[in-house]
Design a protein around this motif. Structure first.
Motif, short mmCIF file in Angstrom:
data_model
loop_
_atom_site.label_atom_id
_atom_site.label_comp_id
_atom_site.label_asym_id
_atom_site.label_seq_id
_atom_site.Cartn_x
_atom_site.Cartn_y
_atom_site.Cartn_z
N PHE A 1 -30.05 -4.80 0.12
CA PHE A 1 -29.65 -6.17 -0.24
C PHE A 1 -28.15 -6.21 -0.54
N THR A 2 -27.40 -6.64 0.46
CA THR A 2 -25.94 -6.67 0.40
C THR A 2 -25.48 -8.03 -0.11
N PRO A 3 -24.19 -8.18 -0.40
CA PRO A 3 -23.68 -9.48 -0.83
C PRO A 3 -23.84 -10.60 0.20
N VAL A 4 -24.03 -10.24 1.48
CA VAL A 4 -24.20 -11.28 2.50
C VAL A 4 -25.65 -11.44 2.91
N GLY A 5 -26.55 -10.68 2.29
CA GLY A 5 -27.97 -10.81 2.61
C GLY A 5 -28.60 -9.46 2.92
N PRO A 6 -29.92 -9.45 3.16
CA PRO A 6 -30.61 -8.19 3.44
C PRO A 6 -30.20 -7.61 4.79
N ALA A 7 -29.85 -6.32 4.77
CA ALA A 7 -29.40 -5.64 5.99
C ALA A 7 -30.36 -4.51 6.32
N PRO A 8 -30.81 -4.41 7.57
CA PRO A 8 -31.77 -3.36 7.94
C PRO A 8 -31.16 -1.97 7.90
N ALA A 9 -31.99 -0.99 7.57
CA ALA A 9 -31.56 0.41 7.53
C ALA A 9 -32.75 1.30 7.86
N TRP A 10 -32.46 2.52 8.30
CA TRP A 10 -33.49 3.53 8.48
C TRP A 10 -33.39 4.54 7.34
N PHE A 11 -34.54 4.93 6.82
CA PHE A 11 -34.60 6.01 5.83
C PHE A 11 -35.38 7.16 6.43
N VAL A 12 -34.75 8.34 6.44
CA VAL A 12 -35.39 9.56 6.95
C VAL A 12 -35.41 10.58 5.83
N PRO A 13 -36.60 11.02 5.39
CA PRO A 13 -36.66 12.01 4.32
C PRO A 13 -36.26 13.39 4.82
N PRO A 14 -35.94 14.29 3.91
CA PRO A 14 -35.57 15.64 4.32
C PRO A 14 -36.80 16.45 4.73
N ALA A 15 -36.56 17.63 5.27
CA ALA A 15 -37.66 18.54 5.55
C ALA A 15 -38.36 18.87 4.23
N PRO A 16 -39.69 18.94 4.24
CA PRO A 16 -40.42 19.17 2.98
C PRO A 16 -39.99 20.46 2.28
N GLU A 17 -39.84 20.37 0.97
CA GLU A 17 -39.50 21.55 0.18
C GLU A 17 -40.79 22.21 -0.30
N ALA A 18 -40.68 23.50 -0.62
CA ALA A 18 -41.85 24.24 -1.08
C ALA A 18 -42.43 23.62 -2.35
N SER A 19 -41.56 23.06 -3.19
CA SER A 19 -42.01 22.48 -4.45
C SER A 19 -42.71 21.15 -4.26
N GLY A 20 -42.45 20.50 -3.13
CA GLY A 20 -43.03 19.19 -2.89
C GLY A 20 -42.31 18.07 -3.61
N ALA A 21 -41.29 18.38 -4.39
CA ALA A 21 -40.55 17.37 -5.14
C ALA A 21 -39.63 16.60 -4.20
N PRO A 22 -39.48 15.29 -4.40
CA PRO A 22 -38.56 14.52 -3.54
C PRO A 22 -37.12 14.95 -3.76
N SER A 23 -36.33 14.90 -2.69
CA SER A 23 -34.94 15.30 -2.80
C SER A 23 -34.12 14.21 -3.48
N THR A 24 -33.23 14.63 -4.35
CA THR A 24 -32.31 13.68 -4.99
C THR A 24 -30.95 13.68 -4.29
N ARG A 25 -30.83 14.50 -3.23
CA ARG A 25 -29.59 14.54 -2.43
C ARG A 25 -29.75 13.62 -1.22
N TRP A 26 -28.82 12.71 -1.07
CA TRP A 26 -28.87 11.75 0.03
C TRP A 26 -27.56 11.79 0.82
N VAL A 27 -27.66 11.41 2.09
CA VAL A 27 -26.47 11.07 2.88
C VAL A 27 -26.64 9.64 3.35
N ILE A 28 -25.58 8.87 3.24
CA ILE A 28 -25.57 7.50 3.77
C ILE A 28 -24.65 7.47 4.98
N GLN A 29 -25.20 7.09 6.13
CA GLN A 29 -24.49 7.09 7.40
C GLN A 29 -23.95 5.69 7.70
N VAL A 30 -22.65 5.63 8.04
CA VAL A 30 -21.97 4.35 8.28
C VAL A 30 -21.37 4.37 9.68
#
Length: 401
Positions: free
Chosen positions: A148-177
């Motif tokens: 939700f940007t200042p000009v309205g909702p903008a579409p994006a793709w979210f791709v999760p990382p390869a699964p970790e042994a712990s099963g915990a979600p990753s808190t490290r992200w990359v945003i591609q522009v």
């Protein structure tokens, strides 16, 4: 005095030669000034107005049985590596492999796949580094989300990382522009290297790119307003658990990314930046394009003045003038406060590598430049995937130390 004959017309007044010359010179000067004003207006509008890419490569034939397409020779069509051929006004898409032969102004390349469109009927197209159509081609889970940007909702793709042994979600992200004149699909090439390093990937759209909403004026701001949409993406990432974010900007997306580094609300969680063929100094980029089109420097300076002053909006349609100095990270190199990796080719042809080199020279403590020599603009992955992935993977490993 000679007598005037009855009924004869009076002799015409003689105009001094200097008057004729002065009038001609004044007319020529006025015409030159008018022509200069027109060129300035056209150049100013072109800088800030989104436009469709041009099919600049001739398609000379397609041998479907041999999987070979014949193209006119251009700097892009003869590049080694794998590329997209977007043809017939973007109604068709094929994936090209290596060059088979170059002779008599014709290059023959392997056709790996025709995704859509009739390549046999194509007459023109363009070579693109935007190789993939959708992240699902990597056989990975993909979520369609909205930022939700200042000009309205903008579409994006979210791709999760390869699964970790712990099963915990990753808190490290990359945003591609992505860059100017393309869409988020340009950035799909980066999915594997970041996913394997344990990063969630968010591939965003932004105002006026053809997917996200338009701004009020519908004009590019070269990063000076688009960073707000990246800021919204950072907020989205934080709201979904991100604590450590790498920003990756391609071409104009590099300028957007650098602006967000210093202006975003959540800039404190930006851990590092990766730049692919980035626009680091718009003065340099725009002068490069002016020289390529043989535009006199005086007219180029007039165009700069037009887009950077409020009165210029009458010509360009901008709501707000641009601040090219604020967009110049060669001058602002002291403000870089996170590690930066730059990938840039010296034969870029669209965004000169001089700004990237100058930034790396000014900040060797934080900026690492990996130069290429014949990879052109945003085609470094296509030209040498191994070197491209290796540079990013090594950079991410060093961040984790």
């Amino acid at each position: 005095m000679t007598p005037q004959h009855r009924g004869s017309a009076p002799a015409p007044a003689r105009v001094p030669a200097w008057t004729v010359v002065a009038l001609a010179a004044g007319t020529a000067a006025a015409l030159a000034a008018a022509a200069g004003a027109i060129v300035t207006a056209l150049m100013s509008k072109a800088i800030v107005t989104p436009s469709e890419p041009v099919d600049d490569v001739k398609v000379l034939g397609y041998d479907e049985e041999a999987d070979v397409v014949s193209l006119s020779v251009t700097a892009d069509s003869i590049l080694p590596g794998v590329y997209s051929l977007r043809f017939s006004g973007d109604t068709g898409h094929a994936r090209l492999g290596e060059v088979r032969e170059v002779a008599d102004g014709v290059v023959r390349r392997t056709v790996l796949k025709v995704d859509y469109g009739d390549l046999r009927a194509a007459r023109a197209g363009r070579i693109s580094g935007w190789f993939f159509i959708h992240p699902r081609e990597f056989d990975v889970p993909v979520d369609e989300v909205e930022v939700f940007t200042p000009v309205g909702p903008a579409p994006a793709w979210f791709v999760p990382p390869a699964p970790e042994a712990s099963g915990a979600p990753s808190t490290r992200w990359v945003i591609q522009v992505h860059g100017r004149g393309v869409r988020r699909g340009e950035t799909i090439r980066a999915v594997p290297v970041f996913r394997e390093a344990g990063y969630s990937s968010l591939h965003i759209s932004y105002r006026n790119d053809g997917e996200a909403p338009r701004s009020h004026d519908g004009k590019y701001a070269l990063g000076d307003t688009e960073w707000q949409d990246l800021d919204a993406a950072l907020t989205y990432a934080v709201d979904h658990g991100a604590t450590d974010v790498v920003l990756m900007g391609w071409s104009m997306g590099g300028a957007i990314t650098l602006q967000a580094m210093g202006r975003a609300v959540h800039r404190d969680i930006v851990r590092a930046i990766v730049l692919e063929s980035p626009a680091v100094d718009w003065h340099d980029v725009l002068r490069f394009h002016g020289r390529a089109r043989h535009v006199p420097e005086l007219i180029g300076d007039a165009a700069f003045a037009t887009i950077t002053h409020r009165w210029g909006g009458i010509v360009t349609g901008q709501d707000q003038p641009l601040d090219l100095d604020r967009l110049d990270f060669v001058k602002r190199s002291a403000e870089v406060d996170v590690p930066v990796l730059i990938l840039h080719s010296d034969d870029d042809g669209y965004v000169p590598s001089t700004g990237s080199r100058q930034l790396a020279e000014a900040r060797p403590d934080l900026v690492t430049l990996v130069p290429f020599s014949v990879a052109r603009h945003t085609k470094l992955w296509n030209y040498d995937r191994a070197a491209w992935n290796r540079a990013i993977a090594r950079f991410l490993e060093e961040l984790a130390l």
